[in-house]
Design an enzyme around this catalytic site. Structure first.
Site, PDB file in Angstrom:
ATOM      1  N   ARG A 187      45.804  12.550  -2.343  1.00  0.00           N
ATOM      2  CA  ARG A 187      46.535  11.530  -3.108  1.00  0.00           C
ATOM      3  C   ARG A 187      45.742  11.113  -4.329  1.00  0.00           C
ATOM      4  NH1 ARG A 187      47.084   6.457  -0.512  1.00  0.00           N
ATOM      5  NH2 ARG A 187      47.412   6.016  -2.692  1.00  0.00           N
ATOM      6  N   ARG A 220      49.762  -5.863   2.155  1.00  0.00           N
ATOM      7  CA  ARG A 220      50.070  -5.603   0.755  1.00  0.00           C
ATOM      8  C   ARG A 220      51.445  -6.120   0.296  1.00  0.00           C
ATOM      9  NH1 ARG A 220      47.469   0.112  -0.828  1.00  0.00           N
ATOM     10  NH2 ARG A 220      47.282  -0.937  -2.825  1.00  0.00           N
ATOM     11  N   ASP A 247      37.494  -0.137  -3.616  1.00  0.00           N
ATOM     12  CA  ASP A 247      37.748   1.306  -3.550  1.00  0.00           C
ATOM     13  C   ASP A 247      36.472   2.136  -3.396  1.00  0.00           C
ATOM     14  OD1 ASP A 247      40.417   0.777  -3.756  1.00  0.00           O
ATOM     15  OD2 ASP A 247      40.595   1.303  -5.874  1.00  0.00           O
ATOM     16  N   CYS A 256      50.504  -0.826   4.452  1.00  0.00           N
ATOM     17  CA  CYS A 256      49.888   0.490   4.537  1.00  0.00           C
ATOM     18  C   CYS A 256      48.655   0.369   5.407  1.00  0.00           C
ATOM     19  CB  CYS A 256      49.587   1.074   3.159  1.00  0.00           C
ATOM     20  SG  CYS A 256      48.153   0.379   2.380  1.00  0.00           S
ATOM     21  N   LYS A 279      43.212   7.974 -11.674  1.00  0.00           N
ATOM     22  CA  LYS A 279      44.521   7.837 -11.009  1.00  0.00           C
ATOM     23  C   LYS A 279      45.115   6.455 -11.261  1.00  0.00           C
ATOM     24  CE  LYS A 279      44.619   6.602  -6.450  1.00  0.00           C
ATOM     25  NZ  LYS A 279      45.462   5.468  -6.076  1.00  0.00           N
ATOM     26  N   ASN A 280      44.313   5.409 -11.022  1.00  0.00           N
ATOM     27  CA  ASN A 280      44.874   4.054 -11.065  1.00  0.00           C
ATOM     28  C   ASN A 280      45.128   3.550 -12.481  1.00  0.00           C
ATOM     29  OD1 ASN A 280      44.974   4.079  -8.336  1.00  0.00           O
ATOM     30  ND2 ASN A 280      43.201   2.737  -8.012  1.00  0.00           N
TER      31      ASN A 280
HETATM   32  N1  EPU Z   1      48.473  -9.280  -3.139  1.00  0.00           N
HETATM   33  C1  EPU Z   1      49.349 -10.263  -2.756  1.00  0.00           C
HETATM   34  N2  EPU Z   1      50.585 -10.282  -3.339  1.00  0.00           N
HETATM   35  C2  EPU Z   1      50.956  -9.378  -4.279  1.00  0.00           C
HETATM   36  C3  EPU Z   1      50.054  -8.372  -4.667  1.00  0.00           C
HETATM   37  C4  EPU Z   1      48.799  -8.351  -4.085  1.00  0.00           C
HETATM   38  O1  EPU Z   1      49.043 -11.092  -1.907  1.00  0.00           O
HETATM   39  O2  EPU Z   1      52.085  -9.464  -4.769  1.00  0.00           O
HETATM   40  C5  EPU Z   1      47.142  -9.226  -2.507  1.00  0.00           C
HETATM   41  C6  EPU Z   1      46.928  -7.892  -1.773  1.00  0.00           C
HETATM   42  O3  EPU Z   1      47.477  -7.924  -0.470  1.00  0.00           O
HETATM   43  C7  EPU Z   1      45.423  -7.766  -1.789  1.00  0.00           C
HETATM   44  C8  EPU Z   1      45.039  -8.401  -3.132  1.00  0.00           C
HETATM   45  O4  EPU Z   1      46.155  -9.214  -3.525  1.00  0.00           O
HETATM   46  O5  EPU Z   1      44.875  -8.531  -0.751  1.00  0.00           O
HETATM   47  C9  EPU Z   1      44.723  -7.418  -4.238  1.00  0.00           C
HETATM   48  O6  EPU Z   1      45.786  -6.477  -4.354  1.00  0.00           O
HETATM   49  P1  EPU Z   1      46.151  -5.794  -5.750  1.00  0.00           P
HETATM   50  O7  EPU Z   1      47.533  -6.192  -6.125  1.00  0.00           O
HETATM   51  O8  EPU Z   1      45.075  -6.052  -6.725  1.00  0.00           O
HETATM   52  O9  EPU Z   1      46.154  -4.269  -5.336  1.00  0.00           O
HETATM   53  P2  EPU Z   1      47.123  -3.130  -5.845  1.00  0.00           P
HETATM   54  O10 EPU Z   1      47.508  -3.370  -7.255  1.00  0.00           O
HETATM   55  O11 EPU Z   1      48.203  -2.935  -4.852  1.00  0.00           O
HETATM   56  C10 EPU Z   1      45.254  -1.603  -6.832  1.00  0.00           C
HETATM   57  C11 EPU Z   1      44.806  -0.192  -6.617  1.00  0.00           C
HETATM   58  C12 EPU Z   1      44.112  -0.081  -5.276  1.00  0.00           C
HETATM   59  C13 EPU Z   1      42.921  -1.035  -5.268  1.00  0.00           C
HETATM   60  C14 EPU Z   1      43.396  -2.460  -5.558  1.00  0.00           C
HETATM   61  C15 EPU Z   1      42.277  -3.473  -5.659  1.00  0.00           C
HETATM   62  C16 EPU Z   1      46.421   1.066  -7.859  1.00  0.00           C
HETATM   63  C17 EPU Z   1      47.563   2.012  -7.866  1.00  0.00           C
HETATM   64  N3  EPU Z   1      45.951   0.696  -6.687  1.00  0.00           N
HETATM   65  O12 EPU Z   1      46.163  -1.887  -5.775  1.00  0.00           O
HETATM   66  O13 EPU Z   1      43.636   1.258  -5.177  1.00  0.00           O
HETATM   67  O14 EPU Z   1      42.279  -0.998  -4.029  1.00  0.00           O
HETATM   68  O15 EPU Z   1      44.137  -2.483  -6.802  1.00  0.00           O
HETATM   69  O16 EPU Z   1      41.368  -3.095  -6.631  1.00  0.00           O
HETATM   70  O17 EPU Z   1      45.921   0.700  -8.910  1.00  0.00           O
HETATM   71  C18 EPU Z   1      43.002   3.245  -4.084  1.00  0.00           C
HETATM   72  O18 EPU Z   1      42.991   3.800  -5.189  1.00  0.00           O
HETATM   73  O19 EPU Z   1      42.529   3.762  -3.060  1.00  0.00           O
HETATM   74  C19 EPU Z   1      43.601   1.911  -3.966  1.00  0.00           C
HETATM   75  C20 EPU Z   1      44.010   1.398  -2.807  1.00  0.00           C
END
Ligand code: EPU
Length: 419
Positions: free
Chosen positions: A399, A121, A306, A116, A22-23
């Site tokens: 999802r 986030r 995850d 969320c 998915k990701n």
């Molecule tokens: N963060 C910030 N600012 C930003 C973006 C992120 O402070 O602009 C912080 C977040 O709040 C968090 C950390 O950085 O504390 C890491 O967040 P990241 O951006 O890496 O997460 P994401 O890209 O929103 C993806 C996956 C998540 C997975 C995380 C971490 C996708 C679509 N989602 O989320 O997957 O947990 O990376 O590995 O790729 C899931 O599949 O269940 C899921 C939540």
């Protein structure tokens, strides 16, 4: 509303296939916005976040056709560059259209995803780098309004203050069409980043260093549609392996990349489980059992957040104590209360949970799924709880897992979905 009922106590045996990730699929489908024409994808899992992505792409004037796990996306210039609230609120990853729209068309209007169940986030690490690359960005009435005064984004040196998967993906896509070179430092190293880079390269992008924490992207003037097979889902593979472990069965997870779940394999082995693996499979040996071990979630190649909830379910069944520290998301322990409803012995203090394992002591009950991976942990706990566990709000599960009940039932689990 649909719910799942699991009757615990059956050891799982057999082979099970991993679906596409998915990701990895989500950013790659959004990358299609970078080039007009027909993009062909294979191994695209059938799940709700993918259909949400398709809906957003339709809104942006793309057409999609699906046959099984093959998905064709035909992109044309959008009539309006908006990702509206009603679509973004269904799926936070919709923010991944920001970089491609801005780089390709110089305009984007994306609803703020909001928080969320697992944390606040923010998206500052998506927005600030785009500003450094020349975009003008304002937040108005709940929308990110982005505009590019120049013809193209300009390459920039970007140091992410936090490792971010989505931020790295958004900027990598945008930088592919920027003028000049972009260097991303403290970039995320997840296999999904490597898969996105592989697709962008097939489209004609010049990228180096993906999989390390410094990625260099030399922008090109245009990209072309291409064809790609999505990598296997490491989180699904890990969840299925834990299903074997928690039931004391023998499960061989096929079509996966064992190296992508090395942190989980290491922890299972440290716990005492017997694991073997080959090029594209990993197996947990029959009757192996574990004791409590500590985990600390960190960005790849560390233990993935995850898989934290699923591993916690396993730890409730291993003798001894386990200290589980969640360092990625501030609120990713919603499953703790639900596991405790099944009788798990867990104490929670901010980002640290201490699990005291009591093998065979969970009792089936009615529980509520709160997010995607929390749902999976409840299903896993249900596999070993005495009697029936009823899991409500399984739309969270849908999802991100393709046919999880069918896959578990294929291994012998007594599990069904009811309305
Ligand atoms: N963060 C910030 N600012 C930003 C973006 C992120 O402070 O602009 C912080 C977040 O709040 C968090 C950390 O950085 O504390 C890491 O967040 P990241 O951006 O890496 O997460 P994401 O890209 O929103 C993806 C996956 C998540 C997975 C995380 C971490 C996708 C679509 N989602 O989320 O997957 O947990 O990376 O590995 O790729 C899931 O599949 O269940 C899921 C939540």
């Amino acid at each position: 509303m649909e719910y799942i009922v699991v009757k615990g106590g059956t050891k799982l045996y057999g082979e099970v296939n991993t679906s596409g990730a998915k990701n990895a699929a989500l950013p790659i489908l959004f990358a299609a916005l970078l080039a007009e024409g027909e993009h062909h994808f294979h191994n695209v899992p059938l799940l709700r976040d993918i259909t949400s992505t398709e809906r957003l792409l339709h809104h942006l004037n793309c057409q999609t056709t699906r046959e099984g796990t093959n998905l064709c996306i035909r992109t044309s210039p959008p009539k309006d560059y908006t990702a509206p609230y009603e679509l973004v609120s269904q799926m936070r990853a919709s923010i991944l259209c920001l970089g491609p729209l801005l780089a390709k068309y110089g305009e984007a209007r994306v609803s703020l995803p909001g928080g969320c169940a697992i944390g606040s986030r923010p998206i500052n690490l998506h927005i600030e780098p785009l500003k450094l690359m020349g975009a003008e960005i304002a937040i108005e009435k709940g929308y990110v309004i982005a505009h590019l005064p120049a013809k193209r984004l300009s390459g920039a040196h970007i140091l992410f203050e936090n490792t971010t998967v989505g931020g790295t993906e958004n900027i990598m896509m945008a930088a592919s069409l920027a003028e000049g070179t972009t260097v991303l430092e403290n970039a995320a190293r997840e296999p999904e980043i490597v898969d996105l880079a592989a697709y962008l390269k097939k489209m004609g992008a010049h990228i180096e260093g993906e999989g390390s924490n410094v990625i260099t992207i030399e922008g090109v003037e245009s990209l072309k549609p291409a064809e790609h097979t999505i990598v296997p889902d490491r989180i699904e593979a890990g969840t299925l392996l834990i299903a074997g472990a928690i039931t004391g069965g023998q499960v061989r997870v096929e079509n996966c990349v064992p190296a992508d779940i090395q942190a989980l394999i290491d922890k299972l082995q440290e716990s005492g489980f017997t694991i073997t693996s080959g090029e594209n499979w990993v197996e947990i040996a029959a009757g192996s059992a574990g004791h409590g071990v500590d985990i600390h979630t960190i960005p790849h190649p560390g233990f993935p957040t995850d898989l934290q909830a699923q591993f916690m379910a396993l730890m409730t069944q291993c003798e001894g104590a386990s200290v589980i520290t969640e360092s990625i998301f501030e609120n990713r322990f919603m499953h703790v209360q639900e596991l405790m409803r099944l009788g798990a012995d867990i104490s929670l203090n901010a980002r640290v949970a201490v699990v005291r394992g009591h093998p065979g002591k969970l009792e089936g009950a009615e529980v509520m799924a709160t997010d995607l991976r929390a749902s999976a942990s409840l299903v896993l706990a249900g596999l070993v709880a005495n009697g029936d566990t009823k899991i409500n709000r399984v739309y969270h599960l849908d999802r991100g897992y393709e046919k999880l009940e069918e896959k578990l039932a294929g291994l012998g689990a007594i599990i069904e979905r009811r309305k």
